[in-house]
Scaffold this active site. Structure first.
Site, PDB file in Angstrom:
ATOM      1  N   SER A  40     -25.348  36.670 -29.942  1.00 32.15           N
ATOM      2  CA  SER A  40     -26.754  37.062 -30.116  1.00 32.15           C
ATOM      3  C   SER A  40     -27.217  37.091 -31.562  1.00 32.15           C
ATOM      4  O   SER A  40     -28.411  37.149 -31.825  1.00 32.15           O
ATOM      5  CB  SER A  40     -27.013  38.422 -29.473  1.00 32.15           C
ATOM      6  N   LYS A  77     -27.343  44.013 -34.191  1.00 34.81           N
ATOM      7  CA  LYS A  77     -28.697  43.449 -34.205  1.00 34.81           C
ATOM      8  C   LYS A  77     -29.328  43.671 -35.575  1.00 34.81           C
ATOM      9  O   LYS A  77     -28.875  44.471 -36.375  1.00 34.81           O
ATOM     10  CB  LYS A  77     -29.593  44.107 -33.146  1.00 34.81           C
TER      11      LYS A  77
END
Length: 173
Positions: A40, A77
């Site tokens: 991701s 993230k």
């Protein structure tokens, strides 16, 4: 060194115990190693990259953090919004506090499909003690678009250093 073996053993036990406390304290309160799982955050971080987190830092826009997701797993993230920030999202474009974001860390080719998809426009402010986070690989990321805001107490730390792979060894931006 000492003539009494019991005293010498006690000295060594104290040294070992003190060393263990120092290592535990540093790992628990200052730094922690982590290994990236998943894709991701590509192209910034890849599967099995080995990183060091700083736990004694203040989080700012565009920092990369590791946090506990609601299911207890760890996610990595990029912070897009900090408490008080106003975010507008429409069709893949992000406007932060009235300014369109320039996101040089994104792989435009990898995110073209995501950016071309029509999405519902959203506009919101980041609440106190929360962060809004997105993966750099937007088409393959479970982030705040799914999880909602990330609570400050769920943040483990900020990525500061990469020690593997060796070609990427060093401090991260």
């Amino acid at each position: 060194m000492y003539e009494d073996p019991v005293k010498e053993m006690l000295v060594w036990m104290k040294v070992l115990l003190l060393t263990a406390f120092i290592i535990f304290g540093v790992r628990h309160f200052l730094f922690e190693p982590v290994i990236v799982e998943g894709g991701s955050m590509q192209p910034s971080y890849y599967e099995n990259d080995k990183l060091v987190l700083s736990k004694a830092t203040s989080i700012a826009n565009f920092d990369t953090i590791v946090f506990f997701a609601p299911d207890g797993s760890r996610f990595i993230k990029r912070v897009i919004g900090v408490p008080g920030d106003h975010i507008e999202m429409s069709g893949g474009e992000i406007i932060l506090n009235g300014q369109p974001l320039d996101e040089p860390y994104l792989d435009k080719g990898r995110n073209d499909e995501f950016l071309a998809q029509p999405q519902l426009a959203s506009e919101f402010s980041v609440p106190p003690d929360c962060y809004y986070v997105l993966g750099d690989n937007r088409g393959n990321s479970t982030d705040s678009r799914v999880l909602g805001f990330i609570q400050k107490q769920d943040v483990i730390g900020e990525v500061k250093f990469r020690f593997a792979p060796l070609r990427e060894f060093g401090f991260v931006d």
